[in-house]
Design a protein around this motif. Structure first.
Motif, mmCIF file in Angstrom:
data_model
loop_
_atom_site.group_PDB
_atom_site.id
_atom_site.type_symbol
_atom_site.label_atom_id
_atom_site.label_comp_id
_atom_site.label_asym_id
_atom_site.label_seq_id
_atom_site.Cartn_x
_atom_site.Cartn_y
_atom_site.Cartn_z
ATOM 1 N N ILE A 204 0.831 -1.206 0.000
ATOM 2 C CA ILE A 204 0.000 0.000 0.000
ATOM 3 C C ILE A 204 0.865 1.256 0.000
ATOM 4 N N TRP A 205 0.566 2.148 -0.929
ATOM 5 C CA TRP A 205 1.256 3.436 -1.038
ATOM 6 C C TRP A 205 0.514 4.538 -0.306
ATOM 7 N N LYS A 206 -0.798 4.458 -0.333
ATOM 8 C CA LYS A 206 -1.588 5.539 0.252
ATOM 9 C C LYS A 206 -2.821 4.950 0.914
ATOM 10 N N LEU A 207 -3.140 5.463 2.103
ATOM 11 C CA LEU A 207 -4.322 5.040 2.850
ATOM 12 C C LEU A 207 -4.904 6.295 3.490
ATOM 13 N N GLU A 208 -6.087 6.723 3.026
ATOM 14 C CA GLU A 208 -6.638 7.985 3.509
ATOM 15 C C GLU A 208 -8.150 7.985 3.417
ATOM 16 N N LYS A 209 -8.746 8.870 4.195
ATOM 17 C CA LYS A 209 -10.185 9.093 4.107
ATOM 18 C C LYS A 209 -10.432 10.213 3.104
ATOM 19 N N THR A 210 -11.343 9.986 2.185
ATOM 20 C CA THR A 210 -11.636 10.987 1.152
ATOM 21 C C THR A 210 -13.144 11.194 1.055
ATOM 22 N N SER A 211 -13.526 12.239 0.350
ATOM 23 C CA SER A 211 -14.942 12.502 0.075
ATOM 24 C C SER A 211 -15.041 13.268 -1.236
ATOM 25 N N ASN A 212 -16.113 13.012 -1.978
ATOM 26 C CA ASN A 212 -16.369 13.730 -3.229
ATOM 27 C C ASN A 212 -17.871 13.839 -3.442
ATOM 28 N N VAL A 213 -18.247 14.255 -4.651
ATOM 29 C CA VAL A 213 -19.671 14.479 -4.924
ATOM 30 C C VAL A 213 -20.450 13.171 -4.847
ATOM 31 N N ILE A 214 -19.867 12.088 -5.384
ATOM 32 C CA ILE A 214 -20.577 10.802 -5.410
ATOM 33 C C ILE A 214 -20.519 10.133 -4.050
ATOM 34 N N LEU A 215 -19.321 10.101 -3.456
ATOM 35 C CA LEU A 215 -19.125 9.425 -2.175
ATOM 36 C C LEU A 215 -19.013 10.467 -1.072
ATOM 37 N N ALA A 216 -19.948 10.429 -0.145
ATOM 38 C CA ALA A 216 -19.884 11.374 0.964
ATOM 39 C C ALA A 216 -18.600 11.199 1.753
ATOM 40 N N GLU A 217 -18.255 9.965 2.054
ATOM 41 C CA GLU A 217 -17.022 9.673 2.774
ATOM 42 C C GLU A 217 -16.619 8.248 2.456
ATOM 43 N N SER A 218 -15.352 8.057 2.125
ATOM 44 C CA SER A 218 -14.874 6.724 1.758
ATOM 45 C C SER A 218 -13.425 6.567 2.179
ATOM 46 N N ILE A 219 -12.934 5.347 2.074
ATOM 47 C CA ILE A 219 -11.531 5.040 2.358
ATOM 48 C C ILE A 219 -10.842 4.742 1.039
ATOM 49 N N HIS A 220 -9.768 5.481 0.783
ATOM 50 C CA HIS A 220 -9.014 5.331 -0.462
ATOM 51 C C HIS A 220 -7.749 4.542 -0.184
ATOM 52 N N VAL A 221 -7.566 3.461 -0.938
ATOM 53 C CA VAL A 221 -6.379 2.613 -0.812
ATOM 54 C C VAL A 221 -5.682 2.579 -2.168
ATOM 55 N N SER A 222 -4.409 2.981 -2.191
ATOM 56 C CA SER A 222 -3.623 2.945 -3.423
ATOM 57 C C SER A 222 -2.542 1.880 -3.282
ATOM 58 N N ALA A 223 -2.529 0.915 -4.194
ATOM 59 C CA ALA A 223 -1.552 -0.175 -4.136
ATOM 60 C C ALA A 223 -1.346 -0.745 -5.526
ATOM 61 N N GLY A 224 -0.095 -1.050 -5.850
ATOM 62 C CA GLY A 224 0.208 -1.652 -7.144
ATOM 63 C C GLY A 224 -0.181 -0.796 -8.327
ATOM 64 N N GLY A 225 -0.163 0.527 -8.168
ATOM 65 C CA GLY A 225 -0.524 1.414 -9.267
ATOM 66 C C GLY A 225 -2.011 1.539 -9.493
ATOM 67 N N GLU A 226 -2.845 0.968 -8.616
ATOM 68 C CA GLU A 226 -4.295 1.035 -8.749
ATOM 69 C C GLU A 226 -4.902 1.707 -7.523
ATOM 70 N N ASP A 227 -6.034 2.379 -7.751
ATOM 71 C CA ASP A 227 -6.757 3.037 -6.663
ATOM 72 C C ASP A 227 -8.023 2.248 -6.352
ATOM 73 N N HIS A 228 -8.267 2.043 -5.069
ATOM 74 C CA HIS A 228 -9.440 1.302 -4.615
ATOM 75 C C HIS A 228 -10.193 2.160 -3.610
#
Length: 1092
Positions: A204-228
């Motif tokens: 895992i490169w990045k682990l953070e809480k994010t929010s946008n228009v579609i997702l009020a609040e979510s957990i973002h996991v970046s690993a292996g060049g992909e975002d989840h």
């Protein structure tokens, strides 16, 4: 699997279950859509329903219900993934329960008996592994699904699981997130579409809480060049914190090789629990906030009011009790907190039950009154018990004679202050240890000096004395906003050492370890390590302009402190910048005090700063860049490349501005650091950039910006410093400047607190955790590029294949650490080694990986050949194979010529490959440690010279292969040919070659001496000419040699003879020269590596 009995009101609700077997008391059912007649639309709908509802039926589509003839209520008691498994449960019930049920008169008794039996079976199965889980029954079912869906090794420990949505593109997939010790896993099944995701924490490169228009609040996991993205959690904050803790745990274990020996909850990766992780995180936060020694466990928390005598009001907050400390922190914004060591408590009273109050009496004739404590009796008893449990010689009198004697003891120490030093362990245990601060020795203050600066210094001291009179002095002092204001104004020279010890918490370490430093000095005396060599080199570079370090007194004290710390903590040993920090500490603190201050800085306040990769400093640089973007957006818009701030600020963090500011100004920064931690350094860094904003915006390049900042630091002065001009570094430089160009350090620090004081320590710690993953992975990526650049020059693999090989090799290294703390990689980790040596494989891990990649992976003797290959590739014979050695060996097997491959096999059968005296873990460490141990530098220089002069091995240099080794060599060739399309032709070719070689040997012996017995030769000819079955267990390379009788004549072959003979067999040459599907093997290894 037996289940905790639960009611099922309708045995066939919604027609989802079909009955397979039944009797008077039990029913065996199959889930519709599974087994015979499964699939189709029904299977899709039922599978989707099971996945969304987290039903055990998704992985266990068979169940057994209990019923009684006169009841409509059914109880689920067992489930199974296969028909065979559920039938075993059914047969057990038939044999052990059915015969007993007929003796009961009522259905209630029958049901109670069955439930008791099932619960007993469950308790027996899970009494060891699930005893620490919050809900063992539900956890057993979740564990079954986790193991069935992801097919990870059985040793992988599931920690917890959550229902959530995983966003695949713009489509949310409702499913379940499983968090285990080493992996983050997700499973979803919707209308036939199965989504399965497995990510190891170390990727895992990045682990953070994010929010946008579609997702009020979510957990973002970046690993292996992909975002989840994962969303729709019931408890998102709790989930995120647990993910952070598991990622951090994995980073420390796998990258830092931390073994957590002093943290029982984390010492065994097979026993990690959610509760253990949360407890550990809470204890770490508790220790960090109150600056307590590591290892303190938060035991009890009470909400209460504390009477603040200097303000005459009660402040609301929380009482936190650990084994050795009672702490209080306000929650009403007054920023008041108190730390009371249990050793300082002389009495606990409950004066007023109506107000639920507890009064704690401490040394110094002081008392603290806590009121409105909900469970005040429990608090009082707990503190009393701990006072008695932690009694030491200095507490015995207090415990025996009561409170009155305690007051007498306090008065005695007040009248005899010299005995206080003995009490807290500051005794002179070694004549070599300095007992005075260097500033006291070299610049004693003149009490009669009426210089304006000295008068101002006296006024500062008076302000602090008033503060001590109101707020207390020592560990139990109240710390409030006023305390911080006094620190910002600058600590008086005479009080600096005392307050540094107090604010850093180093006083606690020193008091609880009397005589420890003196023992370390004696033990480390005369040691010769890489650390001591580096220390000697840097001793005279530490504040060389200060008179204290132009004499042997200062240099010797600095040497003792640094060498003792390197001996105490060999994992860190010595790192540049430690000498600068320690020299400043020695100016204001006694030698032993300076040592404990250094311990507090390196191990608590600046974690991971002083190691080979200075990860902690790089993490704080990333935090600093983030704060610049938030607070100085104008500057970030102008300077698009943020790496400038990283390069220029590294020395700020590593030396706390000591290396860039004059010493008389830098100590004010150190004052703030000991009070507020890294937050003070970040604030000051922002203030420096803000002060020079206009000049930086006008810069054309980075060099000009660096010049501006350097000039600014040269202009910083401390107008109130009482130090003589010979000591002040800025005195000479500033004398030529006008008054307008000078910047006073006190004004700069005050401005930093006014503008950026709202930055909370909790936010800084959160940003540290968020940036640490990215920093670690960036360093790992840089290391990988360096390794691949070096290795690519010596092998024929494509860059893509080499990258995949590195990933497999690194994962195999981690696999040795995933489920144990006793692996060779952890026990013998040496951070001082070069990047090529950071990831190495011991024998077992090497054989597992090579069995997936080697061309001989199909033959029966694969493991034995892998073992010999390990010994052959281990060039320095340290029991470990690094990536370069691994690739060079594999390159021969994949891309080598016929001669190179044959030579590799030939050398595998020579005696040097056998290592009879190998430790159980297969590791013989020859690398130097950074802290302890003797170092033979000459041996390393010779090894380096040998590597530089290494030449291509000539086949004529190879030793001859003897009789036993040749027989084994032939059997190895037979096993390699097994399963090949031309197997028979290859067998005949080898038989022909061995017969030819034996005849040549016989002819040679007749020409040189008496002929060998014909029966012996014929026996050997027969033995070698007949192919052995590949299923035979191959002996060790040297075993046949020991079996030969002394009277038998030994014969041997040179490699040239074997090569020349085999070159005459085209079928053998073709076998070794045919291309190998490298990409296919690499892809297969990626899929099966975890399973192996």
């Amino acid at each position: 699997m037996w289940l905790k009995p639960e009611e099922v009101l309708l045995k066939n609700a919604l027609k989802l279950w079909m009955t397979e077997k039944s009797n008077d008391y039990f029913i065996l059912q199959r889930r519709r859509g599974y087994g015979e007649g499964g699939g189709g639309l029904t299977g899709l709908l039922v599978g989707t329903l099971d996945a969304v509802l987290d039903s055990t039926a998704k992985v266990a589509p068979f169940r057994i219900l209990h019923q009684t003839p006169d009841s409509q209520v059914y109880w689920s008691i067992a489930c199974g993934a296969t028909k065979e498994e559920i039938n075993q449960h059914w047969e057990w019930l038939q044999q052990n329960v059915m015969g007993t049920l007929s003796v009961f008169d009522s259905s209630e008794d029958i049901t109670s008996f069955v439930q008791g039996k099932i619960r007993g079976l469950i308790a027996e199965e899970g009494k060891v592994s699930l005893v620490q889980e919050e809900d063992p029954e539900k956890f057993r079912e979740a564990l079954l699904r986790f193991q069935k869906w992801f097919a990870l090794p059985e040793k992988e420990k599931l920690v917890t699981y959550y229902s959530c949505s995983y966003w695949k593109g713009r489509v949310p997939c409702q499913g379940w997130l499983y968090l285990s010790t080493n992996f983050l896993s997700f499973y979803s099944y919707l209308l036939g579409a199965e989504v399965k995701l497995i990510i190891s924490w170390d990727e895992i490169w990045k682990l953070e809480k994010t929010s946008n228009v579609i997702l009020a609040e979510s957990i973002h996991v970046s690993a292996g060049g992909e975002d989840h993205y994962f969303s729709m959690f019931l408890h998102l904050h709790e989930t995120f914190l647990l993910m952070e803790q598991l990622a951090d745990y994995s980073i420390k274990r796998l990258f830092d090789k931390e073994t957590f020996q002093h943290v029982p909850a984390l010492s065994d990766p097979l026993q990690i629990t959610k509760r253990g992780l949360e407890t550990h995180a809470r204890n770490e936060q508790f220790c960090a906030f109150f600056r307590l020694p590591r290892g303190e466990n938060l035991v009890e928390v009470y909400e209460s009011f504390l009477w603040v005598p200097f303000s005459h009001f009660n402040t609301l907050g929380k009482i936190c009790v650990s084994e050795n400390y009672l702490c209080f922190a306000s929650q009403d914004g007054s920023q008041c907190y108190v730390i009371i060591p249990i050793r300082e408590i002389v009495g606990v009273e409950k004066p007023d039950s109506s107000s639920r109050a507890v009064t704690v009496c401490v040394r110094g004739k002081r008392a603290l009154r806590f009121s409105e404590v909900r469970d005040y009796e429990r608090l009082a008893n707990s503190v009393r018990r701990r006072c008695g449990a932690t009694a030491s010689p200095r507490h015995i009198l207090a415990g025996a004679a009561g409170a009155e004697s305690c007051h007498n003891l306090i008065e005695h120490f007040e009248d005899n202050p010299e005995e206080v030093a003995l009490m807290v362990g500051q005794r002179d245990g070694s004549k070599a240890v300095s007992t005075e601060a260097l500033m006291t020795v070299f610049h004693p203050q003149d009490a009669e000096n009426l210089d304006p600066k000295m008068l101002k210094e006296k006024m500062k001291e008076q302000s602090w004395n008033i503060h001590f009179a109101e707020y207390g002095r020592g560990m139990s002092m109240f710390r409030t906003r006023k305390t911080r204001d006094l620190v910002v104004r600058g600590v008086p020279e005479a009080l600096r050492g005392e307050l540094w010890l107090l604010f850093s918490g180093a006083i606690n370490d020193m008091v609880t370890h009397p005589g420890y430093y003196s023992e370390l000095v004696e033990q480390s005396l005369g040691t010769s390590t890489l650390a001591t060599d580096e220390i000697e080199r840097d001793l005279h570079r530490s504040l060389p302009e200060h008179p204290a370090f132009q004499s042997d007194t200062g240099i010797s004290a600095l040497r003792r402190v640094l060498t003792s710390y390197a001996y105490r903590n060999p994992k860190i040993g010595y790192c540049q910048a430690m000498n600068i920090l320690t020299s400043v500490l020695l100016l204001y603190a006694k030698e032993e005090e300076a040592f404990w201050l250094l311990v507090a800085i390196c191990e608590r306040m600046l974690p991971d700063y002083f190691n080979r990769r200075i990860i902690g400093a790089l993490v704080d640089q990333s935090v600093f860049e983030e704060l610049i973007r938030d607070h100085l957006s104008q500057l970030t818009e102008h300077m698009t490349d943020m790496t400038f701030f990283s390069s220029v600020s590294l020395s700020w963090f590593l030396t706390l501005f000591i290396s860039v500011l004059p010493i008389e100004s830098a100590v004010n920064v150190v004052d703030c650091f000991f009070y507020d931690g890294i937050k003070a350094i970040l604030q000051l860094g922002l203030a420096v950039l803000d002060f020079n904003m206009d000049h930086l915006l006008a810069c054309r390049d980075d060099a000009e910006a660096v010049t501006i900042l350097n000039k600014f630091f040269d202009s910083v002065t401390n107008k109130d410093s009482p130090l003589p001009p010979t000591v002040q570094q800025g005195a000479t430089a500033n004398s030529e400047k006008t008054a307008n160009s000078k910047v006073d350090i006190t004004d700069l620090i005050r401005e930093a607190y006014e503008k950026y004081g709202d930055i909370r320590s909790e936010e800084v710690e959160s940003m540290r955790r968020r940036n640490k993953l990215f920093v670690i992975q960036t360093l790992e990526d840089t290391t990988k590029q360096n390794v691949l650049r070096v290795v690519s020059q010596e092998v024929k693999f494509t860059p893509a294949d080499l990258d995949d090989l590195y990933g497999l090799f690194k994962r195999q290294h981690f696999l040795s650490c995933y489920w144990t703390m006793d692996s060779a990689a952890l026990l013998h980790h040496d951070p001082s080694l070069a990047y090529l040596e950071q990831y190495q494989l011991a024998q077992q891990q090497f054989c597992s990986l090579l069995s997936l990649l080697a061309p001989w992976s199909h033959c029966s003797s694969c493991h034995l050949l892998s073992l010999w290959a390990f010994r052959l590739m281990d060039e320095n014979q340290d029991g470990l194979v690094n990536f370069k050695e691994f690739c060079c060996g594999l390159n021969i097997l994949y891309s080598g010529t016929f001669t190179e491959k044959l030579k590799f096999l030939f050398k595998m059968h020579l005696p040097p490959v056998s290592l009879p005296d190998v430790p159980e873990d297969g590791v013989i460490r020859k690398s130097p440690e950074r802290g302890r141990g003797k170092v033979d530098l000459q041996a390393y220089l010779k090894q380096w010279q040998d590597e530089l002069l290494k030449r291509e091995e000539n086949i004529k240099d190879l030793p001859r292969i003897n009789q036993g080794q040749f027989i084994q060599f032939s059997k190895t060739l037979y096993s390699l040919f097994h399963g090949d399309a031309e197997e028979e032709s290859l067998y005949r070719a080898i038989a022909s070659v061995t017969s030819l070689l034996l005849r040549m040997e016989e002819v040679g012996r007749r020409l040189q001496g008496p002929p060998p017995p014909t029966e012996t030769a014929s026996a050997h000819r027969e033995h070698t000419a007949v192919p052995e079955t590949v299923s035979d267990k191959l002996p060790a390379p040297c075993a046949p040699e020991t079996a030969i009788q002394p009277q038998e004549v030994q014969w041997s072959f040179a490699f040239e003879q074997i090569l020349a003979s085999l070159l005459n067999e085209p079928v053998v040459v073709h076998f070794f020269e045919k291309p190998v599907d490298i990409q296919g093997r690499l892809e297969h290894a990626k899929v099966t590596q975890l399973k192996v």
